[in-house]
Design an enzyme around this catalytic site. Structure first.
Site, PDB file in Angstrom:
ATOM      1  N   SER A 229       0.781  -1.239   0.000  1.00 63.90           N
ATOM      2  CA  SER A 229       0.000   0.000   0.000  1.00 63.90           C
ATOM      3  C   SER A 229       0.813   1.289   0.000  1.00 63.90           C
ATOM      4  O   SER A 229       0.245   2.376   0.027  1.00 63.90           O
ATOM      5  CB  SER A 229      -0.956   0.018   1.197  1.00 63.90           C
ATOM      6  OG  SER A 229      -0.248   0.009   2.416  1.00 63.90           O
ATOM      7  N   LYS A 274      -5.342   4.206   9.090  1.00 67.25           N
ATOM      8  CA  LYS A 274      -4.289   4.978   8.441  1.00 67.25           C
ATOM      9  C   LYS A 274      -4.586   6.479   8.508  1.00 67.25           C
ATOM     10  O   LYS A 274      -3.670   7.295   8.665  1.00 67.25           O
ATOM     11  CB  LYS A 274      -4.124   4.510   6.999  1.00 67.25           C
ATOM     12  CG  LYS A 274      -3.591   3.090   6.907  1.00 67.25           C
ATOM     13  CD  LYS A 274      -3.293   2.654   5.485  1.00 67.25           C
ATOM     14  CE  LYS A 274      -2.641   1.284   5.473  1.00 67.25           C
ATOM     15  NZ  LYS A 274      -2.226   0.847   4.136  1.00 67.25           N
TER      16      LYS A 274
END
Length: 331
Positions: A229, A274
Site C-alpha cells: 500500500s 491509516k
C-alpha cells in the site's frame, strides 16, 4: 466465598496469560518518503538531476498486535480505535508466520518497483529493464544476475516489466527460451529452460523484472515494512525529487494506495486506522484511493482534508491544486 475467590484468581491468571486466536488492528507508524530513516534516505537518486523538496509525503501503516490474551483483546476492543479480528484474517492457517512475512515483503518490494516504473513513465524518463530479483531456485539463476539489463526474452525485445511477462505468455514449462542481456556494458545470451509456476500455465523464467533509468539509479529503502500500500506515496516522492518545485508546497501530506506500473492507484484495507495515524502525525491532507472514498468519507478524523485519486496523475493534480488554493476532487 473461598471457592469463588479461587475461581476468580484462576480466571484472572488465565485471562491475563492465555493467548486467544485474535489480533488487534490499529494505527501504525507513518514515514515521510521525502526524508531519511536511520540516516538512510527513503528515496536515493544517483546520476540524475534532483531538486529540493520540503514538507511531508507520508506513507501510512497498520499496527498488528498478535499474541493477545483475553484481557488484552477486551482492552483493544474497548479502546474504540482498534479492531479485534480473528488471527486467521492476517495469518492464514495454511501458511506459517514466516511465509506470511515473506509474502508481505515480496508485496512491498513489488510496490517499490511499480512506484519507480510509474514515476519514471509519468516523467517520460528513458528507462531500461533489469533483473530486480531472482526467485528461489530460479531457472534463470545459473545464467542471469541481479542488475543485468534484459534486452530480449523468447525472441521479443523488452522495454518494460510488462513486456517480459507478455513475451512468456505463449510458453510452457520445460520449454527452452533465449534471453539476451547486458552486463557491465557487454551483451550476452543464454538458453533458459522454463520452470513451472503454481498460479499460471506459462513457463516460469524465475525473474522479477525491475526498471531503472538509462542513466543513473533510484533506490527505495524502507525496512521492516510489508504490504503493497505504499506504492502511491513512493511514486510521488520520486516525482518530487526529479522535478523542479516542491510538490507539497511545504505542507504535511499523507496517503495510501497501491500503484501499478501504468500509474493506476488501487484500494487498500484499514483506511480508518491509516487516517487516524496521519492526523495524529500532523497531516493536513490525505490522498485516498478512489475505491476507498466511501469508507474514508464516513470515518475521517475531524479536520483532515481528503483528496480522491484514481491515478498518479490525479494525485499530482490534487497537490498542484492545493498549492494554488484551487478546489480538489474530494471523497
Amino acid at each position: 466465598m473461598a471457592a469463588a475467590g479461587l475461581l476468580a484468581v484462576v480466571l484472572g491468571v488465565l485471562g491475563g496469560t492465555l493467548p486467544v486466536p485474535l489480533v488487534a488492528l490499529g494505527p501504525g507508524p507513518t514515514y515521510n518518503t521525502l526524508d531519511a530513516i536511520d540516516d538512510v534516505p527513503v528515496i536515493q537518486v544517483d546520476g540524475l538531476s534532483t531538486y529540493p523538496t520540503s514538507g511531508h509525503l507520508n506513507m501510512t501503516t497498520i499496527a498488528v498486535s498478535d499474541q493477545l490474551t483475553m484481557f488484552g483483546a477486551l482492552g483493544a476492543w474497548a479502546s474504540g480505535y482498534r479492531q479485534v479480528v480473528p488471527r486467521t484474517t492476517i495469518y492464514p492457517p495454511e501458511k506459517s508466520d514466516a511465509q506470511v512475512q515473506e509474502d508481505n515483503s515480496a508485496q512491498f518490494a513489488a510496490s517499490e518497483a511499480n512506484a519507480e516504473v510509474a514515476a519514471l513513465s509519468q516523467l517520460s524518463v528513458p528507462t531500461r529493464v533489469v533483473v530486480g530479483e531472482l526467485t528461489p531456485n530460479s531457472p534463470a539463476g545459473p545464467s542471469l544476475q541481479v542488475g543485468d539489463e534484459l534486452v530480449s526474452v523468447a525472441g521479443r525485445a523488452v522495454d518494460s516489466p510488462v513486456a517480459v511477462a507478455e513475451a512468456l505468455l505463449d510458453t510452457v514449462p520445460g520449454q527452452s527460451v533465449a534471453v539476451t542481456y547486458r552486463r557491465a556494458g557487454q551483451e550476452g545470451s543464454a538458453e533458459v529452460v522454463l520452470g513451472a509456476s503454481p498460479d499460471r500455465p506459462q513457463g516460469l523464467l524465475g525473474v522479477r523484472p525491475g526498471i531503472e533509468p538509462q542513466e543513473g539509479d533510484i533506490t527505495i529503502s524502507l525496512g521492516d515494512v510489508g504490504g503493497p500500500s505504499a506504492g502511491l506515496m513512493f511514486a510521488l516522492a520520486v516525482v518530487d525529487k526529479l522535478t523542479p518545485g516542491e510538490i507539497t508546497g511545504g505542507r504535511f501530506v499523507a496517503g495510501t494506495g497501491t500503484i501499478t506500473q501504468d500509474g493506476q492507484v488501487g484500494p487498500i484495507g484499514g483506511i480508518p486506522f491509516k487516517m487516524v495515524a496521519a492526523a495524529e502525525a500532523g497531516a493536513e491532507l490525505f490522498l485516498v484511493p478512489a475505491d476507498n472514498c466511501a469508507e474514508a468519507a464516513s470515518t475521517a478524523p475531524s479536520g483532515l482534508r481528503l483528496a480522491r485519486v484514481a491515478t498518479l496523475t490525479d494525485a499530482i493534480a490534487a497537490l498542484d491544486a492545493v498549492r494554488a488554493d484551487q478546489p480538489i476532487a474530494s471523497c
